[in-house]
Design a protein around this motif. Sequence first.
Motif, mmCIF file in Angstrom:
data_model
loop_
_atom_site.group_PDB
_atom_site.id
_atom_site.type_symbol
_atom_site.label_atom_id
_atom_site.label_comp_id
_atom_site.label_asym_id
_atom_site.label_seq_id
_atom_site.Cartn_x
_atom_site.Cartn_y
_atom_site.Cartn_z
ATOM 1 N N ALA A 97 0.770 -1.254 -0.156
ATOM 2 C CA ALA A 97 -0.041 0.040 0.012
ATOM 3 C C ALA A 97 0.879 1.190 0.040
ATOM 4 O O ALA A 97 2.042 1.224 0.230
ATOM 5 C CB ALA A 97 -0.866 0.053 1.187
ATOM 6 N N THR A 98 0.398 2.336 -0.552
ATOM 7 C CA THR A 98 0.818 3.488 -0.197
ATOM 8 C C THR A 98 -0.021 4.526 0.512
ATOM 9 O O THR A 98 -0.971 4.575 0.465
ATOM 10 C CB THR A 98 1.139 4.161 -1.775
ATOM 11 N N VAL A 99 0.848 4.993 1.399
ATOM 12 C CA VAL A 99 0.200 5.855 2.680
ATOM 13 C C VAL A 99 0.400 7.251 2.503
ATOM 14 O O VAL A 99 1.585 7.344 2.783
ATOM 15 C CB VAL A 99 0.226 5.074 3.885
ATOM 16 N N GLU A 100 -0.523 8.232 2.506
ATOM 17 C CA GLU A 100 -0.374 9.438 2.333
ATOM 18 C C GLU A 100 -0.184 10.159 3.647
ATOM 19 O O GLU A 100 -1.051 10.544 4.241
ATOM 20 C CB GLU A 100 -1.194 10.288 1.506
ATOM 21 N N HIS A 101 0.849 10.070 4.232
ATOM 22 C CA HIS A 101 1.271 10.001 5.643
ATOM 23 C C HIS A 101 0.882 11.589 5.997
ATOM 24 O O HIS A 101 0.810 12.065 7.201
ATOM 25 C CB HIS A 101 2.732 9.839 6.242
ATOM 26 N N ASP A 102 1.402 12.670 4.926
ATOM 27 C CA ASP A 102 1.214 14.159 5.326
ATOM 28 C C ASP A 102 -0.254 14.777 4.918
ATOM 29 O O ASP A 102 -0.603 15.941 5.057
ATOM 30 C CB ASP A 102 2.339 14.986 4.789
ATOM 31 N N PHE A 103 -1.200 13.895 4.802
ATOM 32 C CA PHE A 103 -2.500 14.311 4.792
ATOM 33 C C PHE A 103 -3.413 14.359 6.198
ATOM 34 O O PHE A 103 -3.443 13.241 6.678
ATOM 35 C CB PHE A 103 -3.207 13.341 3.639
ATOM 36 N N HIS A 104 -3.809 15.444 6.573
ATOM 37 C CA HIS A 104 -4.465 15.462 7.810
ATOM 38 C C HIS A 104 -5.733 16.070 7.505
ATOM 39 O O HIS A 104 -6.027 17.292 6.965
ATOM 40 C CB HIS A 104 -3.553 16.365 8.919
ATOM 41 N N SER A 105 -6.748 15.248 7.961
ATOM 42 C CA SER A 105 -8.265 16.085 8.000
ATOM 43 C C SER A 105 -9.066 15.421 9.087
ATOM 44 O O SER A 105 -9.134 14.009 9.033
ATOM 45 C CB SER A 105 -8.712 16.075 6.644
ATOM 46 N N VAL A 106 -9.799 16.303 9.849
ATOM 47 C CA VAL A 106 -10.591 15.619 10.971
ATOM 48 C C VAL A 106 -11.794 15.133 10.168
ATOM 49 O O VAL A 106 -12.669 14.289 10.911
ATOM 50 C CB VAL A 106 -11.252 16.810 11.761
ATOM 51 N N LEU A 107 -12.406 15.456 9.129
ATOM 52 C CA LEU A 107 -13.322 14.806 8.280
ATOM 53 C C LEU A 107 -13.029 13.485 8.064
ATOM 54 O O LEU A 107 -14.152 12.618 7.900
ATOM 55 C CB LEU A 107 -13.529 15.391 6.716
#
Length: 232
Positions: A97-107
């Motif tokens: 898997a590729t995990v987008e570690h710098d994406f942050h969202s409370v949604l």
Amino acid sequence: MTMLVVAPISNEFDVLARAFEERWGAPKQRDVGRIPVRDFGAANVILAEGGFGKVQFGISTQHLLDHLPDVDLVVCAGIAGGLAESLGVGDVVVGKATVEHDFHSVLFKDEPPRFDGSGEHVEALAGEFGGGQGPFQVFFGPIASGDEAIVKPGRRAEVQARSQGLAVAYEGAGGARAAAFSGIPYIEVRGISDMADHDFLEELDTVVPLAMEPVASVITWLAEHPVPAGTP
């Protein structure tokens, strides 16, 4: 099967181009849309340079896919920093898997976006390289993706904890998003160039060939052992 291999930067592209040419002969050089590519027709492999960072890499990959009607697999191929202690420079990580570690969202409850690698291709590579035999080790697991240079041990630990990644690099999430948008299988293959604990730019010319030559071997095998469509 046509495989589109996209390397982020020219250093990585050049190592792959040399390795592929040694294996399959001189490629046809042509433009796909606005992007120059090397077309290794003998192996059904098209090699392109995607650019640095998630956004540019995603734009380039999508542009290529919009102009290539018969791509069966997209491969992001480049170097990465190691996050797992079991890794060493010159090892390879194939992304489950590729995990987008710098994406942050409370949604999304602050869960990083995750893009699964093509299971059938991961399984095929695990069957060939998963035994731990050979001149380099191949590991299988998540790869963290984010537009950030990870050069300090503390930040390295944070990225690993958030992504559960074995390695970290910039561009993978951009390529994964483009492939998903186009409905095409995707896999990320990264060679370990450093352990994400120092600035290695002065070492780039030395470590890129060391990290990318094993990546070229993995991709060459995959091209020469295509996975039949619909393989479970």
